[in-house]
Enzyme design. Structure first.
Site, PDB file in Angstrom:
ATOM      1  N   HIS A  46       0.786  -1.201  -0.042  1.00  0.00           N
ATOM      2  CA  HIS A  46      -0.028  -0.007   0.019  1.00  0.00           C
ATOM      3  C   HIS A  46       1.018   1.134  -0.065  1.00  0.00           C
ATOM      4  O   HIS A  46       0.755   2.280  -0.737  1.00  0.00           O
ATOM      5  CB  HIS A  46      -0.953   0.017   1.117  1.00  0.00           C
ATOM      6  CG  HIS A  46      -1.858   0.995   1.412  1.00  0.00           C
ATOM      7  ND1 HIS A  46      -3.072   1.173   0.554  1.00  0.00           N
ATOM      8  CD2 HIS A  46      -1.701   2.251   1.921  1.00  0.00           C
ATOM      9  CE1 HIS A  46      -3.730   2.181   0.647  1.00  0.00           C
ATOM     10  NE2 HIS A  46      -3.064   2.957   1.573  1.00  0.00           N
ATOM     11  N   GLU A  68      -2.055  -5.574  -4.319  1.00  0.00           N
ATOM     12  CA  GLU A  68      -2.825  -5.120  -3.093  1.00  0.00           C
ATOM     13  C   GLU A  68      -4.133  -5.877  -3.111  1.00  0.00           C
ATOM     14  O   GLU A  68      -4.616  -6.129  -2.246  1.00  0.00           O
ATOM     15  CB  GLU A  68      -2.891  -3.697  -3.156  1.00  0.00           C
ATOM     16  CG  GLU A  68      -3.261  -3.339  -1.615  1.00  0.00           C
ATOM     17  CD  GLU A  68      -3.110  -1.628  -1.745  1.00  0.00           C
ATOM     18  OE1 GLU A  68      -2.799  -1.075  -0.672  1.00  0.00           O
ATOM     19  OE2 GLU A  68      -3.696  -1.289  -2.769  1.00  0.00           O
ATOM     20  N   ASN A 537      25.120 -23.527  -7.763  1.00  0.00           N
ATOM     21  CA  ASN A 537      25.682 -24.744  -7.789  1.00  0.00           C
ATOM     22  C   ASN A 537      25.691 -26.162  -6.549  1.00  0.00           C
ATOM     23  O   ASN A 537      25.145 -27.011  -6.816  1.00  0.00           O
ATOM     24  CB  ASN A 537      27.488 -24.628  -7.836  1.00  0.00           C
ATOM     25  CG  ASN A 537      28.257 -25.849  -7.963  1.00  0.00           C
ATOM     26  OD1 ASN A 537      28.177 -26.380  -9.050  1.00  0.00           O
ATOM     27  ND2 ASN A 537      28.871 -26.222  -6.852  1.00  0.00           N
TER      28      ASN A 537
END
Length: 802
Positions: A46, A68, A537
């Site tokens: 917000h 939102e 990795n």
């Protein structure tokens, strides 16, 4: 509004809010029923939306708004959290991060997010097959910041209704921002209300509501036999209603507890303003607890207020607000032509404002205060008179302190005065400039020390010593200012691990230890990509899939530990996994097939040497090339980058147990300790971080092996590097010295002896680059200016050892 001056602040705060979103989304995935976490994410989103809209980045604001809406639906338990929904929200956050980075790089923040927006819309409309959670507990009644004022008749109706067993509520109804038929929605809400009770009043008026002369929310005073929860549920069934808050009239929990007292002049201003048709309000503004720039937020609030009316008074005073001498909340008395609702909305658009309550100032309210103040003033006057004549009335002296306390309550207890925020944000460029200036001071310090030694004057020596001590303290402070917690790099990895685990169908838990460990900003900027390669990795090659882990008697969930800690003048970062480890035979076979080592060399290689083969360029043991790994470039980049930073990497691994990749990095790259050495008449600097020890050897101890001069150093064969030959130093006469000065240096596990003419000593120097014209000088990493004004070249030991 000139937004450019706020752009830097906007970018930094946006990054903070997006990082908070990512962290809380990861928490939410682990605790999908914890709606408090959803509230935190919603708050960050917000705030970001409001900031973006204010700065004019509509695409950013629009995507945040769509995200939102989904979070609001989760918060109101209309939809339930699932991994699929979180995937879409994470994708939205990724897009937002890219848009902010684009803005930071001078772009407009535009990006094609249509597919993500479509998915968010589907979630919002309930088209994902997500079971709804049925609330089993009664919804608590939430107080509404009252926007309704009642006349005598309306108050009588409410009172009589309460006596007859009716409930009197103030109801806030908020429609969705994309609602097209607001009047129709208002009609449907009123139809429900009139079916179950009587509407006493509305704000805005019914006429304005019918003409859609309001934003997205309106207020209604209502009496009914129904409960607050039932009324909320009934109204929430109306399409495009986003939020409903029902509060009992007579329990104004969010009303402003007035802390403002008005003198005669202020009361006159308020009274005359009311007579001229102005509204007088007391406004309570509460900032978020994590607000860093409180004074800036206060300034922005006052800017809004002064644009729409006049500020009569504030508590704390304006001076204290500017000095941030308050906690999170302050109060303002304000007269304006605007409505309470409009003022609340305008102030709520200021970033990091958590709550705004606007309450009308009643004439009765301050007239009662005036009477109380007059009574106190009268008592104070009497007390002053008594104190002037202590001999005639000594018994009244005890009343004086109490009276003084009543008159000036703010001055009675300084121990509880709120502490202002002690941190400020400083542009990185300013720190760089400060560092450059200090580096010049370090050079001048060296020059002064050199002059002091030559002149040998007592007072000069004493002054130079004191200056050196002060500069030492200053150096510590400046280097500390440049230190940044590795957390700023580590923060990106939990989200990355989540995505990789889903892509690779593995269960992985990431543990982060020592995120508060600090490193120089220059190192922090460079270390991010190497760590990404190492973690990818570990996840791809190290951690096995759940089936393989079960077969080995391991838990299905693999663990990757990211650890950072200080040791001396270095920081160590370790990436540890409990995966398959390094397969010695597979690595050797691949290295031989790639021509990295020969079959004969492989017989004499230790496990450590074999492990480090995976750092070679183009080396990969992946059977399939994917977007995660297999191209043989990741670990080679890691090694190159770390060595360029003056660090090194080592690998320890046990097959089917796991691996540990350990990175050693210097704390700072700006000011380093070196050993100054001389070759003919030229001076060179060798970093102490690379030196094991110095030694003087006889010519007879030098041996030849494979056309290379070597020495036996503590049982190890160490090759000699004659810097005179490497740097082609002009030699006046060939000399046949019996003794040679040698500096033993290392790169990882490899050693070399650098042969020089003589040792000068240890010194702290400022590392300067050679500039754009001298970029490919072999074995020279930079230069420095010495105390005598001469330039010394800095030897790159890593380049000399192959």
């Amino acid at each position: 509004m000139e937004v450019n001056q706020y752009l830097e602040m906007f970018i930094e705060e946006s990054k903070d809010h997006l990082q908070a979103c990512s962290e809380h989304l990861l928490e939410l995935e682990k605790n999908p029923d914890d709606l408090a976490i959803v509230g935190e994410i919603f708050r960050s989103a917000h705030t970001l939306k409001g900031m973006s809209a204010t700065m004019g980045f509509e695409d950013l604001a629009d995507l945040t708004h769509k995200m939102e809406n989904v979070l609001d639906a989760i918060r109101n338990e209309k939809i339930h959290v699932s991994p699929e929904i979180l995937d879409v929200v994470f994708e939205s956050v990724d897009h937002l991060e890219e848009m902010v980075m684009d803005i930071a790089n001078g772009g407009d923040g535009k990006r094609d997010v249509s597919s993500t927006v479509a998915q968010l819309k589907r979630i919002e409309l309930g088209e994902y097959a997500i079971p709804e959670v049925v609330a089993t507990t009664e919804t608590p009644v939430t107080a509404v910041a009252s926007m309704l004022e009642y006349d005598g008749f309306e108050q009588t109706v409410i009172s009589q209704s309460a006596e007859q067993g009716f409930n009197a509520f103030e109801i806030l109804v908020k429609l969705r921002e994309d609602c097209l038929l607001k009047a129709a929605r208002v009609f449907m809400v009123f139809e429900i209300l009139e079916k179950y009770g009587d509407v006493i009043k509305s704000n805005p008026s019914v006429e304005k509501l019918e003409d859609e002369q309001f934003d997205q929310q309106f207020y209604v005073a209502f009496v009914t036999k129904e409960s607050a929860e039932d009324m909320k549920n009934k109204i929430m069934k109306v399409s495009e209603v986003e939020e409903v808050i029902v509060a009992t009239i007579g329990k104004p929990a969010t009303a402003v507890a007035s802390v403002l007292e008005y003198d005669g002049f202020e009361q006159t201003v308020i009274s005359q303003s009311a007579e001229q048709g102005f509204n007088a309000f007391e406004i309570s503004v509460k900032l978020r607890e994590d607000c860093l720039l409180k004074a800036a937020r206060v300034f922005m609030v006052f800017e809004i207020l002064e644009k729409d009316g006049d500020v009569i008074k504030s508590n704390p005073s304006v001076e204290k607000l500017e000095d941030e001498q308050f906690d999170q909340q302050f109060y303002v008395a304000f007269v304006t032509k605007e409505s309470a609702e409009d003022m609340q909305k305008k102030i709520m658009k200021v970033s990091e404002v958590e709550e705004v309550i606007v309450a009308p100032i009643e004439h009765k309210q301050y007239s009662e205060k005036e009477q109380a103040i007059q009574e106190v003033a009268a008592t104070a006057t009497a007390t002053v008179e008594v104190e002037a004549q202590p001999a005639t009335a000594p018994e009244t002296n005890t009343a004086a302190p109490k009276t003084a306390k009543a008159v000036a309550p703010a001055k009675t207890d300084k121990s509880h005065a709120p502490v202002g925020n002690k941190t400020i944000r400083v542009n990185i460029e300013r720190l760089d400039i400060l560092m450059n200036l200090f580096e010049e001071l370090v050079i001048d310090r060296g020059r002064l020390q050199s002059i002091s030694t030559e002149v040998n004057h007592g007072e000069l020596n004493e002054t130079v010593e004191r200056m050196s001590r002060v500069m030492g303290d200053l150096q510590t402070i400046i280097l500390t200012m440049r230190m940044v917690p590795v957390e700023t790099v580590f923060n990106r990895f939990p989200k990355m691990i989540r995505q990789l685990s889903r892509d690779l169908n593995k269960k992985i838990n990431l543990e982060i230890i020592g995120a508060e460990t600090e490193l120089d900003r220059t190192v922090i900027d460079e270390i991010g990509d190497p760590l990404v390669h190492l973690i990818r990795n570990s996840v791809d090659h190290g951690i096995e899939n759940p089936t393989a882990r079960r077969a080995k008697g391991k838990p299905e969930e693999g663990t990757v530990v990211l650890r950072a800690y200080h040791s001396g003048n270095y920081v160590f970062i370790e990436i540890e996994d409990d995966g398959a480890g390094i397969n010695r035979e597979k690595v050797l076979a691949k290295a031989i097939s790639k021509g990295i080592v020969t079959q004969e060399q492989s017989y004499s290689m230790s496990d450590k040497q074999i492990n480090e083969l995976i750092l070679a360029s183009g080396f990969s043991t992946a059977d399939v090339i994917s977007d995660v790994s297999g191209r043989g470039v990741g670990l080679d980049v890691v090694k190159t980058t770390i060595e360029s930073l003056g660090g090194n990497i080592s690998i320890e691994s046990t097959q089917d147990v796991g691996s540990v990749f350990s990175i050693q990095l210097p704390l700072t790259l700006s000011i380093i300790s070196v050993m100054l050495v001389e070759i003919e008449k030229e001076i060179y600097a060798i970093p102490l971080s690379s030196i094991i020890e110095t030694s003087i050897i006889r010519s007879s101890e030098i041996m030849n092996a494979h056309n290379q001069k070597v020495i036996d150093f503590r049982g190890k064969v160490v090759p000699l590097v004659f810097l005179e030959e490497i740097f082609e130093v002009p030699c006046k006469e060939p000399q046949d010295d019996e003794f040679h000065s040698v500096v033993i240096v290392r790169k990882g596990e490899k050693l070399a002896g650098l042969v020089v003419d003589s040792f000068i000593g240890q010194q702290e120097i400022v590392l300067k680059s050679l500039g754009n014209y001298l970029t490919n000088i072999f074995a020279i990493s930079g230069a420095t200016i010495l105390g005598n004004g001469k330039v010394a070249l800095i030897v790159d030991c890593n380049a000399l050892i192959k």
